[in-house]
Design a protein around this motif. Structure first.
Motif, PDB file in Angstrom:
ATOM      1  N   SER A 123      25.331 129.570 -27.332  1.00  0.00           N
ATOM      2  CA  SER A 123      25.576 130.551 -28.220  1.00  0.00           C
ATOM      3  C   SER A 123      26.918 131.015 -28.575  1.00  0.00           C
ATOM      4  N   PHE A 124      27.578 131.313 -27.402  1.00  0.00           N
ATOM      5  CA  PHE A 124      28.880 131.849 -27.589  1.00  0.00           C
ATOM      6  C   PHE A 124      30.004 131.014 -27.373  1.00  0.00           C
ATOM      7  N   ALA A 125      29.849 129.582 -27.276  1.00  0.00           N
ATOM      8  CA  ALA A 125      30.678 128.888 -27.326  1.00  0.00           C
ATOM      9  C   ALA A 125      31.768 128.974 -28.705  1.00  0.00           C
ATOM     10  N   GLN A 126      32.915 128.879 -28.355  1.00  0.00           N
ATOM     11  CA  GLN A 126      33.823 128.811 -29.822  1.00  0.00           C
ATOM     12  C   GLN A 126      33.796 127.701 -30.357  1.00  0.00           C
ATOM     13  N   GLU A 127      34.434 127.514 -31.748  1.00  0.00           N
ATOM     14  CA  GLU A 127      34.308 126.187 -32.343  1.00  0.00           C
ATOM     15  C   GLU A 127      35.493 125.200 -32.171  1.00  0.00           C
ATOM     16  N   LEU A 128      36.622 125.665 -31.554  1.00  0.00           N
ATOM     17  CA  LEU A 128      37.816 125.089 -31.374  1.00  0.00           C
ATOM     18  C   LEU A 128      38.050 124.690 -30.029  1.00  0.00           C
ATOM     19  N   SER A 129      38.542 123.644 -29.735  1.00  0.00           N
ATOM     20  CA  SER A 129      39.521 123.381 -28.521  1.00  0.00           C
ATOM     21  C   SER A 129      40.823 122.976 -29.054  1.00  0.00           C
TER      22      SER A 129
ATOM     23  N   GLN B  53      39.294 131.719 -28.299  1.00  0.00           N
ATOM     24  CA  GLN B  53      38.459 132.613 -28.136  1.00  0.00           C
ATOM     25  C   GLN B  53      37.758 133.484 -29.106  1.00  0.00           C
ATOM     26  N   THR B  54      38.248 133.204 -30.544  1.00  0.00           N
ATOM     27  CA  THR B  54      37.678 133.923 -31.490  1.00  0.00           C
ATOM     28  C   THR B  54      36.413 133.093 -32.046  1.00  0.00           C
ATOM     29  N   LYS B  55      35.264 133.624 -32.452  1.00  0.00           N
ATOM     30  CA  LYS B  55      34.219 133.074 -32.880  1.00  0.00           C
ATOM     31  C   LYS B  55      34.470 133.281 -34.416  1.00  0.00           C
ATOM     32  N   TRP B  56      34.833 131.980 -34.772  1.00  0.00           N
ATOM     33  CA  TRP B  56      35.059 131.713 -36.157  1.00  0.00           C
ATOM     34  C   TRP B  56      33.830 131.494 -37.260  1.00  0.00           C
TER      35      TRP B  56
ATOM     36  N   TYR C 183      44.909 127.933 -41.142  1.00  0.00           N
ATOM     37  CA  TYR C 183      44.669 126.645 -40.572  1.00  0.00           C
ATOM     38  C   TYR C 183      43.698 126.346 -39.777  1.00  0.00           C
ATOM     39  N   VAL C 184      42.907 127.422 -39.219  1.00  0.00           N
ATOM     40  CA  VAL C 184      41.726 127.091 -38.507  1.00  0.00           C
ATOM     41  C   VAL C 184      40.746 126.928 -39.345  1.00  0.00           C
ATOM     42  N   TYR C 185      40.416 127.549 -40.732  1.00  0.00           N
ATOM     43  CA  TYR C 185      39.641 127.455 -41.560  1.00  0.00           C
ATOM     44  C   TYR C 185      39.826 126.091 -42.453  1.00  0.00           C
ATOM     45  N   ILE C 186      41.039 125.552 -42.567  1.00  0.00           N
ATOM     46  CA  ILE C 186      41.181 124.174 -42.958  1.00  0.00           C
ATOM     47  C   ILE C 186      40.698 123.112 -41.871  1.00  0.00           C
ATOM     48  N   ILE C 187      40.830 123.191 -40.869  1.00  0.00           N
ATOM     49  CA  ILE C 187      40.283 122.387 -39.796  1.00  0.00           C
ATOM     50  C   ILE C 187      38.797 122.551 -39.612  1.00  0.00           C
TER      51      ILE C 187
END
Length: 296
Positions: free
Chosen positions: A17-23, A54-57, A141-145
């Motif tokens: 549940s708390f894993a972030q979206e990006l590596s 570490q941010t939850k996007w 760029y996070v949101y573009i990805i």
């Protein structure tokens, strides 16, 4: 025993549940800066890695294995009085079903990247105001990805993320930093997200889905069908190119995909490549040498 199993299950659920979206691997390259003390660049690099990873996007629940593999290479070519000037290269990949292969989906170098940063200053982003060009560009760029990745899994699935990126563009319009306005020239952040959300470029987003979901995801189980789907995507790009030749999104696509396309059609089951190579040379002539490797 039952209580123990429930406890383990709860821990797993919380982890997912708390894993972030990006590596994401963020690298700050300061080789071009003539400065003895490089500590500030190392501090910046660590802060950016923590910020991005570490941010939850989103509000999605993402397992660790589902995190998007990506990278950001920041090259600093000038630094003085807490002002940094350079470029940022952004790349992202997308897993292919039933394989360990990571398919590149985005590869772009933004040459208009300057920002202010004080060592150890916390990085944060306010979605309602422009406070820092550093976090604004990185978050954009996070949101573009996220958007491009979502588009490869569902038709126009990336729209909510592209709108987040577009909101950042709107906030940054009056910041004085280059790359956010339509008048800043070609290949700007404004142009990229504007293209992605424009109805004029709907073929691009459909092709992105067909290429990956109908094409690459079938490459292991049915290579012939996969190749036909990928070739069909090139026809959509050709249609778009007739309306908007040399568009930003098409160039960015082939910057990421040229080698993969050549490799896909250079082995395995044979399909008709005559029309395919003609189309590729028309819509992406910069990669004519790469297309010449596609042979029966």
């Amino acid at each position: 025993m039952i209580k123990k199993l429930l406890y383990v299950a709860l821990l797993c659920a919380l982890q997912f549940s708390f894993a972030q979206e990006l590596s994401c691997t963020v690298i700050v390259n300061s080789d071009q800066v003539n400065q003895t003390n490089k500590q500030i660049f190392k501090t910046l690099e660590k802060s950016l890695n923590d910020y991005v990873n570490q941010t939850k996007w989103t509000n999605r629940n993402v397992s660790p294995k589902e995190r998007i593999e990506c990278s950001m290479m920041i090259t600093i070519n000038r630094y003085e009085n807490s002002a940094f000037h350079g470029t940022i290269q952004v790349q992202s990949n997308r897993p292919v079903y039933n394989s360990t292969y990571q398919s590149p989906v985005f590869n772009y170098q933004d040459k208009r990247f300057s920002f202010a940063y004080v060592e150890y200053a916390p990085l944060y982003f306010n979605p309602n105001s422009f406070d820092s060009n550093l976090t604004a560009v990185i978050t954009y760029y996070v949101y573009i990805i996220l958007g491009i990745d979502a588009d490869t899994f569902s038709k126009e699935g990336g729209t909510p993320y592209f709108k987040q990126a577009q909101n950042i563009v709107g906030l940054a319009q009056g910041s004085g930093y280059s790359g956010w306005q339509q008048t800043d020239g070609n290949r700007t952040r404004f142009e990229l997200v504007d293209n992605l959300l424009s109805n004029t470029f709907k073929e691009y987003r459909l092709a992105l889905y067909n290429y990956h979901r109908l094409g690459m995801d079938n490459i292991v189980d049915n290579a012939t069908l996969a190749k036909q789907s990928i070739a069909g995507s090139m026809k959509l790009f050709d249609r778009l190119n007739n309306v908007r030749p040399n568009s930003f999104v098409l160039q960015a696509f082939f910057d990421a995909k040229s080698e993969e396309i050549a490799n896909v059609f250079s082995g395995g089951p044979k399909v008709d490549i005559v029309k395919l190579t003609e189309t590729l040379n028309e819509i992406a002539p910069l990669y004519s040498d790469t297309w010449s490797r596609i042979k029966y």
